[in-house]
Structures are given as structure tokens and as C-alpha cells.
Design an enzyme around this catalytic site. Structure first.
Site, PDB file in Angstrom:
ATOM      1  N   HIS A 156      25.679  -8.259 -33.544  1.00 54.92           N
ATOM      2  CA  HIS A 156      26.044  -9.489 -34.449  1.00 54.92           C
ATOM      3  C   HIS A 156      26.939 -10.284 -33.450  1.00 54.92           C
ATOM      4  O   HIS A 156      27.067 -11.647 -33.825  1.00 54.92           O
ATOM      5  CB  HIS A 156      26.581  -9.347 -35.714  1.00 54.92           C
ATOM      6  CG  HIS A 156      26.506 -10.249 -36.606  1.00 54.92           C
ATOM      7  ND1 HIS A 156      26.502 -11.704 -36.432  1.00 54.92           N
ATOM      8  CD2 HIS A 156      26.366 -10.219 -38.218  1.00 54.92           C
ATOM      9  CE1 HIS A 156      26.390 -12.134 -37.649  1.00 54.92           C
ATOM     10  NE2 HIS A 156      26.276 -11.178 -38.635  1.00 54.92           N
ATOM     11  N   SER A 180      26.259 -13.224 -47.861  1.00 54.09           N
ATOM     12  CA  SER A 180      25.750 -14.147 -46.927  1.00 54.09           C
ATOM     13  C   SER A 180      24.311 -14.704 -47.422  1.00 54.09           C
ATOM     14  O   SER A 180      23.556 -13.810 -47.819  1.00 54.09           O
ATOM     15  CB  SER A 180      25.644 -13.931 -45.421  1.00 54.09           C
ATOM     16  OG  SER A 180      24.746 -12.781 -45.225  1.00 54.09           O
ATOM     17  N   GLN A 181      23.975 -15.937 -47.214  1.00 54.51           N
ATOM     18  CA  GLN A 181      22.646 -16.512 -47.543  1.00 54.51           C
ATOM     19  C   GLN A 181      21.937 -16.368 -46.170  1.00 54.51           C
ATOM     20  O   GLN A 181      22.278 -16.792 -45.122  1.00 54.51           O
ATOM     21  CB  GLN A 181      22.549 -17.785 -48.032  1.00 54.51           C
ATOM     22  CG  GLN A 181      21.149 -18.328 -48.254  1.00 54.51           C
ATOM     23  CD  GLN A 181      20.883 -19.712 -48.851  1.00 54.51           C
ATOM     24  OE1 GLN A 181      19.738 -20.143 -48.888  1.00 54.51           O
ATOM     25  NE2 GLN A 181      22.189 -20.256 -49.103  1.00 54.51           N
ATOM     26  N   SER A 227      28.792 -21.732 -42.065  1.00 54.32           N
ATOM     27  CA  SER A 227      28.371 -22.326 -40.348  1.00 54.32           C
ATOM     28  C   SER A 227      29.186 -23.336 -40.132  1.00 54.32           C
ATOM     29  O   SER A 227      29.467 -24.297 -40.751  1.00 54.32           O
ATOM     30  CB  SER A 227      26.884 -22.733 -40.030  1.00 54.32           C
ATOM     31  OG  SER A 227      26.509 -23.259 -38.996  1.00 54.32           O
ATOM     32  N   PRO A 269      23.048  -6.173 -38.573  1.00 53.91           N
ATOM     33  CA  PRO A 269      22.333  -6.235 -39.841  1.00 53.91           C
ATOM     34  C   PRO A 269      20.821  -5.692 -39.204  1.00 53.91           C
ATOM     35  O   PRO A 269      20.245  -5.846 -38.084  1.00 53.91           O
ATOM     36  CB  PRO A 269      22.173  -7.853 -39.843  1.00 53.91           C
ATOM     37  CG  PRO A 269      23.146  -8.320 -39.053  1.00 53.91           C
ATOM     38  CD  PRO A 269      23.546  -7.399 -37.775  1.00 53.91           C
ATOM     39  N   TYR A 278      34.774  -9.274 -33.429  1.00 49.11           N
ATOM     40  CA  TYR A 278      34.164  -8.154 -33.371  1.00 49.11           C
ATOM     41  C   TYR A 278      34.606  -7.180 -32.179  1.00 49.11           C
ATOM     42  O   TYR A 278      34.133  -6.186 -32.406  1.00 49.11           O
ATOM     43  CB  TYR A 278      32.557  -8.521 -32.657  1.00 49.11           C
ATOM     44  CG  TYR A 278      31.680  -9.367 -33.938  1.00 49.11           C
ATOM     45  CD1 TYR A 278      31.181  -8.810 -34.817  1.00 49.11           C
ATOM     46  CD2 TYR A 278      31.981 -10.714 -33.868  1.00 49.11           C
ATOM     47  CE1 TYR A 278      30.447  -9.431 -35.783  1.00 49.11           C
ATOM     48  CE2 TYR A 278      31.109 -11.516 -34.852  1.00 49.11           C
ATOM     49  CZ  TYR A 278      30.300 -10.619 -36.112  1.00 49.11           C
ATOM     50  OH  TYR A 278      29.659 -11.331 -36.846  1.00 49.11           O
TER      51      TYR A 278
END
Length: 563
Positions: A260, A497-498, A376, A15, A2
Site C-alpha cells: 500500500h 474506505s470506498q 483523496s 489489501p 507506512y
């Protein structure tokens, strides 16, 4: 991942999340709901400070392994700081539990500091917070002059914002303001409602398939949370560096924009859903108009705006509006079936949806592309995510078989001697059993890749470590990382992504590359919510077209696997 990225945070990184809309009839309703959210945040802060945050454990694949909880301790009081070369993070000192705490309230582009806990006064009650919010809601619309839109600068490219921040910091008053913002527990943004017609490319009619009674459609709500709607709406009513910005609109729409770098979505979603569930258990109050006035009013932040900053704000207006206009975003609810049907097919819902995403892309373009799905790695200390690469050879073979004779896929021809007739004739060499077997093979491979990643055997995080080590030690990248194949493999034209929620909520974000798609999904028992994004400036992508291809893919997968 990032800190080195120079792109603006809204759309490209932060997001946005939409929670189930509330019903507000008066400004008291807005203030009361916001007060309860803040009260819930303070309770959670007490839980963190006590060290009694429950330890989470893995629910599958070597069940019961403890999961790293560090992300939960970075949500409150943290902020990203722009840098001229790279960004940095401001993180709170978790050992200092006696300091005062405050929250920044943004309302009509004004910023107010509300001290919610201090040694002299203790923690504010819900009613006291309610009183402070009512003051802000009545004060901000009545100020004689428009405030400087300082918040717009945080939506600029990171190196540009870093230079602007340095100019702001030349004045002591601005220094104090920025310090208050960066150290606040959260930002709470009280927004005006976006116009009903606001959608993907400015003001161009509705796109989402689902509307709430008396509310805008879901695509409109998502735009509010991701970027605020532009300089004429709520984008200046933000500080995009802030880890958590809770957004509450006067029409009952509410949600979150979060930075994020400190955390994945699971920690943020878990916190807010816990607070929301508790709020829903509290009976509604009949406000009698009597508020507690014994506290001094919240401090409104005043800025020193030098001419160069004033000029930069005008430039930021144009830049931000142009980027927002380029965002092609679509919230799509697939309501034919959900994870109950998928589980009946003996397939993981996540694996099934990932294959649907591959099939949808293949149906449009006739090939697959590098695909990112977050996995994850919280089983490891300070673990964040690795990358599940869903575009496998097995997925490609299944997608090709499912699309035989379609679009860009080459039609199979008969052995007829007449060449003209043979071009018109195609036939299936795959029957249903064979297609099912190819699907099972692809699903098995997708599962293997997923398990490898969550158990620490993925490839992308080790490669990232080696890449940064080679840069640090040798001063330049190893040839592996300059090879064309590495560049292609890491240009994720499909970033997914879920984001599983217990509430009827959804989270979305922009693509990670100009020619790509972003696609988050939230599977429910009887439906799946997708947030699809692209850019209008890429002439070969379309969020609505990809959503339609997803619908077709999910339909034919049901027909293939239904018993």
C-alpha cells in the site's frame, strides 16, 4: 505513515482484491489469461514511458481540477524494503526507458524470472509469454525437491524480516535473486485453489452469502488474495513487499495483493480494470498445443539457505498460520438496494453508507468510536489521502434517536408512579419527520467534513506533518502528541474506505488495531458489497455480527427515507 509501522504486511497493511472469476478448463486457459494480463501490463508500461497517460480531473467539488498522477508511475517495478529501524521504498527510474524488463512468476513456491522486454529481443508477444508460462506450469510440479519457502519471510514483522534479509544478502546468489524480485515490473502468482471449506478460522465451513457456480464463496476468495491461505497453501507463493502481485488460481479465481505504501487503490483498480476490459473484448483462442519454443526457458531462482534461515522459515510458518487463523473476515452483499435508491433520497451514496456504518456500530455497542475514511487529496502535488472522521456529534445524535429503547441505549421511561411498571414501558419521543431531520443534519455534517478533506482543509495530514517535524527538530514529540485525547482520536476502531469498481469486484483488508473493524465497500446500482474484518482474539468484535448490524441499519434507513 507506512515506513515506520513494524507490523507484518499481509492482513495488517496489504489489501487483497477479488476480480470476477474466469472459466478455466485446461492449463492452457490459465497460461493464456495470465499472458494477456502481462501483455496488458507491458502496454501500460509503454503508455507511461511515452508520457501519454491521460490526465485525470476531479469529477465533483470544484470540477475539472487536475489530479496528481504520480501514483500511477509508482506501480510497476517498485518494491518496499524492510529496514532495521524503518522501511524504505525502491522506486524505478522513470527516466531510464531503455533498460530490460522482467516479471517474476511464482508457482508452487518456486520463483521464475521471465524477461519480457530487452534491447536484443524487443518486447515478447502474447504467444511468447504464453509459451514461457506453460513451461513454468509444467516445470514447477515436477521438481524433485520442495523449494525453500523464502516468500514466508516477507510475511513476518518488518524488523524481523529485515534481519532475515540481511542474512540472505550475505550470499551473492541471494543478492541477485532479491534484486530481480525487487526490480521486476510485477509478481504474478499462479496459485493452487484453497480448500472449499477454508474460511475465517482455518477450515470451518462457509460464511459468505454469495457463491459462484462451480467456485468457492467470496469470503474464501478474499482470503486467497489477502494472505494466500497459510503455509500449507499459497502464502509462501508470494513476495509481500512487491507493489503489485497479480494472483491467478487454477479454478479461475483471480485478483490482486498490493503493497500500500506506493499508491492508493484507485490507481491499481483503474489499471487492472482497463486490462480486464480489453481482454474481454478479445475472442477466445482454440489452443492447438503448438507453442513457440525458440526462446530459452525462464530462469528458476535458486536460493542459498543457511541454517539460521531454515530455522527462521519454520518459525515463520507458525507465526503466519497463527495470524491467518486470527483473521475474522466476511464478504457481505447487501442486495435490498444500492446507490440508485440512495441517490433518489438526495444523498451521496458515500455519505449514506458512512452513516450506516456509524449506526451499525452504535446498535452493537451503544457508542461511536474514532472512524477513518480515506479522502483523496490528489488535487495537490503528490497528494495521497487525508482522514474523513465520520463519528460526528450529529451522527451520534441521529444514531441515538434511531436506537431509542434498544440494547445498550437507555430506554426512555414514562412518568408512571409504579417504578417496576415504568421500567417496562418506553415510548418514542422522535417521530419519522424528526428522525429524518436528524439524518439530514448528520448527512450535511458528513458532507462538510468530506469536502474539507478533499479540498485540503483536513486536520490529520497537517497534524502528521507537525508530529514528524517536532520529532525531527526536538528529538521528541510535542506534548500534544502524547496527550491521551490524541491517542484515542487516532486509535481507529473502525477503518473504512470506498473502493468503487466498474466490474463486479471487491477489495478487503484487516483492521488497523487489534480491537477494531476494517470495512471497505463498493456501491453498485442495486447492491452494496462490504468486506468486513476483525480479529478473533478480540473478544468483543465479530465480522459477521457487524455485517448483520449493517443489514439491519440499511433496512431501517430505507424504511425511514423511502417516499
Amino acid at each position: 505513515m507506512y515506513m515506520d509501522v513494524p507490523l507484518p504486511l499481509p492482513i495488517n497493511s496489504n489489501p487483497g482484491m477479488v476480480f470476477p472469476p474466469r472459466k478455466f478448463t485446461t492449463v492452457h486457459d490459465v497460461a493464456r489469461f495470465a499472458a494477456r494480463i502481462i501483455d496488458g501490463i507491458l502496454e501500460h508500461k509503454e503508455l507511461l514511458d511515452s508520457g501519454n497517460l491521460p490526465q485525470e480531473r476531479a469529477a465533483s467539488r470544484e470540477k475539472n481540477q487536475p489530479l496528481c498522477m504520480a501514483q500511477y508511475y509508482r506501480l510497476l517495478g517498485s518494491c518496499r524494503r524492510p529496514g532495521l529501524e524503518r522501511d524504505s521504498q525502491f522506486l524505478p527510474d522513470v527516466r531510464n526507458r531503455d533498460e530490460s524488463h522482467h516479471i517474476i512468476i511464482c508457482c508452487r513456491n518456486q520463483m521464475y524470472c521471465v524477461v519480457v522486454q530487452a534491447n536484443q529481443i524487443g518486447k515478447l508477444s502474447e504467444d511468447e509469454i504464453f509459451s514461457q508460462l506453460l513451461y513454468i506450469l509444467s516445470d514447477a510440479p515436477c521438481l524433485p525437491s520442495a523449494p525453500p519457502m523464502i516468500g514466508l519471510l516477507t510475511a513476518e514483522p518488518r524488523r524481523i524480516w529485515a534481519k532475515d534479509r540481511q542474512v540472505l544478502l550475505q550470499d551473492e546468489q541471494n543478492c541477485r535473486n532479491i534484486e530481480l524480485i525487487e526490480k521486476s515490473l510485477i509478481n504474478l502468482c499462479l496459485d493452487e485453489t484453497l480448500p472449499l471449506a477454508f474460511n475465517a478460522r482455518g477450515f470451518v465451513g462457509a460464511a459468505s452469502s454469495t457463491h459462484f457456480a462451480g467456485h468457492r464463496d467470496e469470503t474464501n476468495m478474499a482470503h486467497e488474495m489477502i494472505h494466500g491461505g497459510g503455509s500449507e497453501c499459497n502464502t509462501a507463493n508470494r513476495w509481500f513487499d512487491k507493489t503489485m502481485q497479480i494472483i491467478i488460481c487454477n479454478d479461475g479465481t483471480w485478483g490482486l495483493c498490493y503493497e500500500h505504501s506506493t499508491s492508493e487503490g484507485i490507481a491499481v483498480v483503474s489499471l487492472l480494470e482497463k486490462i480486464l476490459n480489453k481482454i474481454d473484448e478479445i475472442p477466445s483462442l482454440e489452443e492447438n498445443g503448438i507453442t513457440q519454443q525458440h526462446l530459452p526457458p525462464p530462469e528458476r531462482l535458486e536460493w542459498i539457505v543457511r541454517p539460521e534461515i531454515s530455522k527462521r522459515i519454520q518459525e515463520a510458518k507458525r507465526d503466519v498460520d497463527r495470524r491467518i487463523e486470527d483473521l475474522d473476515f466476511y464478504v457481505y452483499r447487501y442486495q435490498t438496494y444500492g446507490k440508485n435508491f440512495i441517490k433518489s433520497c438526495r444523498v451521496s451514496p458515500d455519505v449514506y453508507i458512512q452513516l450506516a456504518l456509524q449506526l451499525a456500530y452504535y446498535k452493537l455497542y451503544g457508542h461511536l468510536v474514532s472512524t477513518y475514511e480515506s479522502a483523496s487529496t490528489r488535487r495537490f502535488l503528490l497528494g495521497r489521502v487525508d482522514c474523513i472522521r465520520s463519528a460526528s456529534i450529529e451522527a451520534l445524535e441521529w444514531a441515538k434517536a434511531m436506537c431509542q429503547g434498544e440494547g445498550a441505549n437507555v430506554a426512555l421511561e414514562s412518568d408512571k408512579e409504579d417504578e417496576e411498571d415504568s421500567r417496562k414501558v418506553s415510548f418514542s419521543i422522535y417521530n419519522r419527520e424528526q428522525l429524518t431531520e436528524l439524518f439530514r443534519t448528520a448527512a450535511t455534517r458528513q458532507t462538510e467534513i468530506m469536502v474539507q478533506n478533499i479540498l485540503g482543509n483536513g486536520i490529520d495530514i497537517p497534524l502528521l506533518g507537525l508530529r514528524e517535524a517536532s520529532r525531527e527538530i526536538d528529538g521528541e514529540l510535542h506534548e500534544l502528541f502524547t496527550d491521551e485525547s490524541y491517542k484515542i482520536a487516532n486509535c481507529f476502531l473502525l477503518s473504512t474506505s470506498q473502493v468503487a469498481c466498474t466490474t463486479n469486484s471487491f477489495m478487503g483488508y484487516g483492521p488497523v488495531t487489534p480491537r477494531g473493524y476494517g470495512c471497505s465497500y463498493n456501491p453498485h446500482p442495486e447492491e452494496i458489497i462490504f468486506c468486513v474484518s476483525a480479529f478473533y482474539s478480540a473478544d468483543n468484535t465479530s465480522a459477521s455480527r457487524y455485517a448483520k448490524s449493517l443489514q439491519e441499519s440499511l433496512d431501517i434507513m430505507r424504511d425511514l427515507l423511502a417516499k
